[in-house]
Scaffold this motif. Sequence first.
Motif, PDB file in Angstrom:
ATOM      1  N   UNK A  27       0.808  -1.218   0.000  1.00 57.75           N
ATOM      2  CA  UNK A  27       0.000   0.000   0.000  1.00 57.75           C
ATOM      3  C   UNK A  27       0.844   1.272   0.000  1.00 57.75           C
ATOM      4  N   UNK A  28       2.144   1.128  -0.179  1.00 57.17           N
ATOM      5  CA  UNK A  28       3.025   2.289  -0.076  1.00 57.17           C
ATOM      6  C   UNK A  28       3.446   2.865  -1.418  1.00 57.17           C
ATOM      7  N   UNK A  29       3.213   2.163  -2.497  1.00 58.49           N
ATOM      8  CA  UNK A  29       3.586   2.687  -3.804  1.00 58.49           C
ATOM      9  C   UNK A  29       3.458   1.640  -4.881  1.00 58.49           C
ATOM     10  N   UNK A  30       3.795   2.039  -6.098  1.00 56.30           N
ATOM     11  CA  UNK A  30       3.736   1.123  -7.240  1.00 56.30           C
ATOM     12  C   UNK A  30       5.095   0.902  -7.893  1.00 56.30           C
ATOM     13  N   UNK A  31       5.971   1.914  -7.811  1.00 56.43           N
ATOM     14  CA  UNK A  31       7.304   1.804  -8.406  1.00 56.43           C
ATOM     15  C   UNK A  31       8.326   2.291  -7.381  1.00 56.43           C
ATOM     16  N   UNK A  32       9.164   1.375  -6.925  1.00 56.61           N
ATOM     17  CA  UNK A  32      10.047   1.644  -5.791  1.00 56.61           C
ATOM     18  C   UNK A  32      11.490   1.869  -6.253  1.00 56.61           C
ATOM     19  N   UNK A  33      12.110   2.896  -5.695  1.00 59.42           N
ATOM     20  CA  UNK A  33      13.495   3.231  -5.998  1.00 59.42           C
ATOM     21  C   UNK A  33      14.355   2.755  -4.839  1.00 59.42           C
ATOM     22  N   UNK A  34      15.201   1.764  -5.084  1.00 62.23           N
ATOM     23  CA  UNK A  34      16.038   1.161  -4.048  1.00 62.23           C
ATOM     24  C   UNK A  34      17.428   1.780  -4.049  1.00 62.23           C
ATOM     25  N   UNK A  35      17.799   2.431  -2.950  1.00 65.93           N
ATOM     26  CA  UNK A  35      19.143   2.990  -2.787  1.00 65.93           C
ATOM     27  C   UNK A  35      19.965   2.029  -1.938  1.00 65.93           C
ATOM     28  N   UNK A  36      21.102   1.601  -2.473  1.00 62.09           N
ATOM     29  CA  UNK A  36      21.999   0.702  -1.747  1.00 62.09           C
ATOM     30  C   UNK A  36      23.393   0.851  -2.324  1.00 62.09           C
ATOM     31  N   UNK A  37      24.393   0.534  -1.533  1.00 59.32           N
ATOM     32  CA  UNK A  37      25.769   0.553  -2.036  1.00 59.32           C
ATOM     33  C   UNK A  37      25.964  -0.606  -3.011  1.00 59.32           C
ATOM     34  N   UNK A  38      27.036  -0.559  -3.756  1.00 59.80           N
ATOM     35  CA  UNK A  38      27.330  -1.638  -4.694  1.00 59.80           C
ATOM     36  C   UNK A  38      27.460  -2.969  -3.964  1.00 59.80           C
ATOM     37  N   UNK A  39      28.165  -2.942  -2.826  1.00 59.11           N
ATOM     38  CA  UNK A  39      28.346  -4.167  -2.053  1.00 59.11           C
ATOM     39  C   UNK A  39      27.047  -4.671  -1.452  1.00 59.11           C
ATOM     40  N   UNK A  40      26.249  -3.734  -0.935  1.00 60.86           N
ATOM     41  CA  UNK A  40      24.963  -4.118  -0.357  1.00 60.86           C
ATOM     42  C   UNK A  40      24.036  -4.724  -1.389  1.00 60.86           C
ATOM     43  N   UNK A  41      24.075  -4.161  -2.604  1.00 62.55           N
ATOM     44  CA  UNK A  41      23.224  -4.685  -3.664  1.00 62.55           C
ATOM     45  C   UNK A  41      23.670  -6.091  -4.076  1.00 62.55           C
ATOM     46  N   UNK A  42      24.979  -6.303  -4.112  1.00 62.51           N
ATOM     47  CA  UNK A  42      25.485  -7.625  -4.473  1.00 62.51           C
ATOM     48  C   UNK A  42      25.032  -8.680  -3.467  1.00 62.51           C
ATOM     49  N   UNK A  43      24.939  -8.285  -2.201  1.00 63.46           N
ATOM     50  CA  UNK A  43      24.566  -9.237  -1.156  1.00 63.46           C
ATOM     51  C   UNK A  43      23.067  -9.530  -1.155  1.00 63.46           C
ATOM     52  N   UNK A  44      22.246  -8.479  -1.254  1.00 65.35           N
ATOM     53  CA  UNK A  44      20.812  -8.669  -1.066  1.00 65.35           C
ATOM     54  C   UNK A  44      19.930  -8.031  -2.131  1.00 65.35           C
ATOM     55  N   UNK A  45      20.533  -7.234  -3.011  1.00 56.27           N
ATOM     56  CA  UNK A  45      19.750  -6.413  -3.920  1.00 56.27           C
ATOM     57  C   UNK A  45      18.839  -7.185  -4.855  1.00 56.27           C
ATOM     58  N   UNK A  92      20.813  -0.447   3.801  1.00 58.59           N
ATOM     59  CA  UNK A  92      22.234  -0.358   4.120  1.00 58.59           C
ATOM     60  C   UNK A  92      22.461   0.228   5.492  1.00 58.59           C
ATOM     61  N   UNK A  93      23.591   0.960   5.633  1.00 56.55           N
ATOM     62  CA  UNK A  93      23.923   1.604   6.885  1.00 56.55           C
ATOM     63  C   UNK A  93      23.270   2.975   7.006  1.00 56.55           C
ATOM     64  N   UNK A  94      23.634   3.690   8.060  1.00 57.56           N
ATOM     65  CA  UNK A  94      22.975   4.949   8.369  1.00 57.56           C
ATOM     66  C   UNK A  94      23.021   5.994   7.276  1.00 57.56           C
ATOM     67  N   UNK A  95      24.144   6.079   6.556  1.00 58.81           N
ATOM     68  CA  UNK A  95      24.261   7.119   5.528  1.00 58.81           C
ATOM     69  C   UNK A  95      23.408   6.814   4.304  1.00 58.81           C
ATOM     70  N   UNK A  96      23.265   5.530   3.980  1.00 58.82           N
ATOM     71  CA  UNK A  96      22.349   5.150   2.902  1.00 58.82           C
ATOM     72  C   UNK A  96      20.922   5.523   3.294  1.00 58.82           C
ATOM     73  N   UNK A  97      20.554   5.194   4.529  1.00 61.05           N
ATOM     74  CA  UNK A  97      19.200   5.471   5.002  1.00 61.05           C
ATOM     75  C   UNK A  97      18.927   6.969   5.045  1.00 61.05           C
ATOM     76  N   UNK A  98      19.906   7.746   5.501  1.00 56.90           N
ATOM     77  CA  UNK A  98      19.722   9.196   5.556  1.00 56.90           C
ATOM     78  C   UNK A  98      19.560   9.789   4.159  1.00 56.90           C
ATOM     79  N   UNK A  99      20.299   9.241   3.195  1.00 54.02           N
ATOM     80  CA  UNK A  99      20.158   9.705   1.816  1.00 54.02           C
ATOM     81  C   UNK A  99      18.745   9.436   1.305  1.00 54.02           C
ATOM     82  N   UNK A 100      18.235   8.248   1.579  1.00 55.14           N
ATOM     83  CA  UNK A 100      16.876   7.895   1.162  1.00 55.14           C
ATOM     84  C   UNK A 100      15.845   8.792   1.844  1.00 55.14           C
ATOM     85  N   UNK A 101      16.033   9.043   3.124  1.00 51.34           N
ATOM     86  CA  UNK A 101      15.077   9.894   3.852  1.00 51.34           C
ATOM     87  C   UNK A 101      15.069  11.318   3.303  1.00 51.34           C
TER      88      UNK A 101
END
Length: 366
Positions: A27-45, A92-101
């Motif tokens: 219920x939060x949206x239809x098209x989601x933009x995922x922000x993650x580091x390259x390493x974070x994306x490789x692990x779980x993206x 990701x970590x705090x800086x990724x989250x702050x960028x998204x916020x």
Amino acid sequence: MSIAMKSPSRYVQGFGERKNLGRSIKKLGNKFYLIASEGGYKRFGEEVMKNITDAGKEAVYGQFHGEATKAEVFLHMDKIKETGCDAVIGMGGGKVLDTAKAAAENLGGIPCIMMPTVASNDSPCSGVAVLYNEQGVVVKAVMMRRNPDLVLVDTEIISQSPARLLSAGIGDAYATWYEARACEKNNVTTMARGKITATVSLMCKLCNDLLLAYSVKALDGVKEGKYTDALEKVCEASILLSGIGFESGGLAAAHAINDGFAQEPQTHGAYHGEKVAFGLLTQLVLEGASDAELQENLKFLDSVDLPITLEQLGIKQINEENLHKVAQMAVVPTQSTKNLSPDITADDVYNAIIKADQLGREFKNR
């Protein structure tokens, strides 16, 4: 003045919870933009993107480049608009989250989802996004019109993260009760724009109690890459309770001294929560805490690998000029040391830092 509190719209935590992301965001949206580091994306993206598309939604990946700067935020804002995304996920970590916020807020407050992959700080639940310059120095705090719409914590992921990051999160969270206690005593107006509620006061105390009871066991498990029930309690304390606690309970000297350490280059390798932990010891000295309370805190912080001396914080050679700068920055009018007492001076803070270091060294040398 009225009482007030802020919190995320929904908080969900559990082992493997990332697998339920699609169900949680319907219920939060239809098209989601995922922000993650390259390493974070490789692990779980790829798994996360598939989870979104399996829920009948669209997903776009945007790579995070290492620092939560204004330029980084604007870059992602442009991509969100270009791709027609209507919600943002920070993973990701705090800086990724702050960028998204910050990106979500600057785009008019579009839905914002937090997926922390470490429990190193209490940022995920808050409506505050801290931005930095390229050198990693704080330049701005973006205040969101509301807290994140969803905070999803996968404790399986946290159990595989570096133990030092969990320690840092414990340090950040452990100061919550002591800072809120000071703010409540002095009738401080919090970032929730009101006085602390009895509910939040109890949450801050519960945060402290859970950390004291479960931190060592949780940290021992993470050091071995193992999931434990204790980790669930520590994540609840360090992410949920501390996140609501600092924003709606208030900050005091511990966080102000953490900010002040930006003036000492030797501490730049220390994590936020590590500096907050030493800042808490300094705050207790400023408060005139009893020897019993000081020893109790020294024992706990040491047991979870947090710094109780300046040397452990990275200061191998004490530079009095730099430490005076730390103290001066901690008492500027915009800082939260005033919530402990408006009469505290830079000299008081400097002397308390030296005393806290002395107490820490004495404890380590026993």
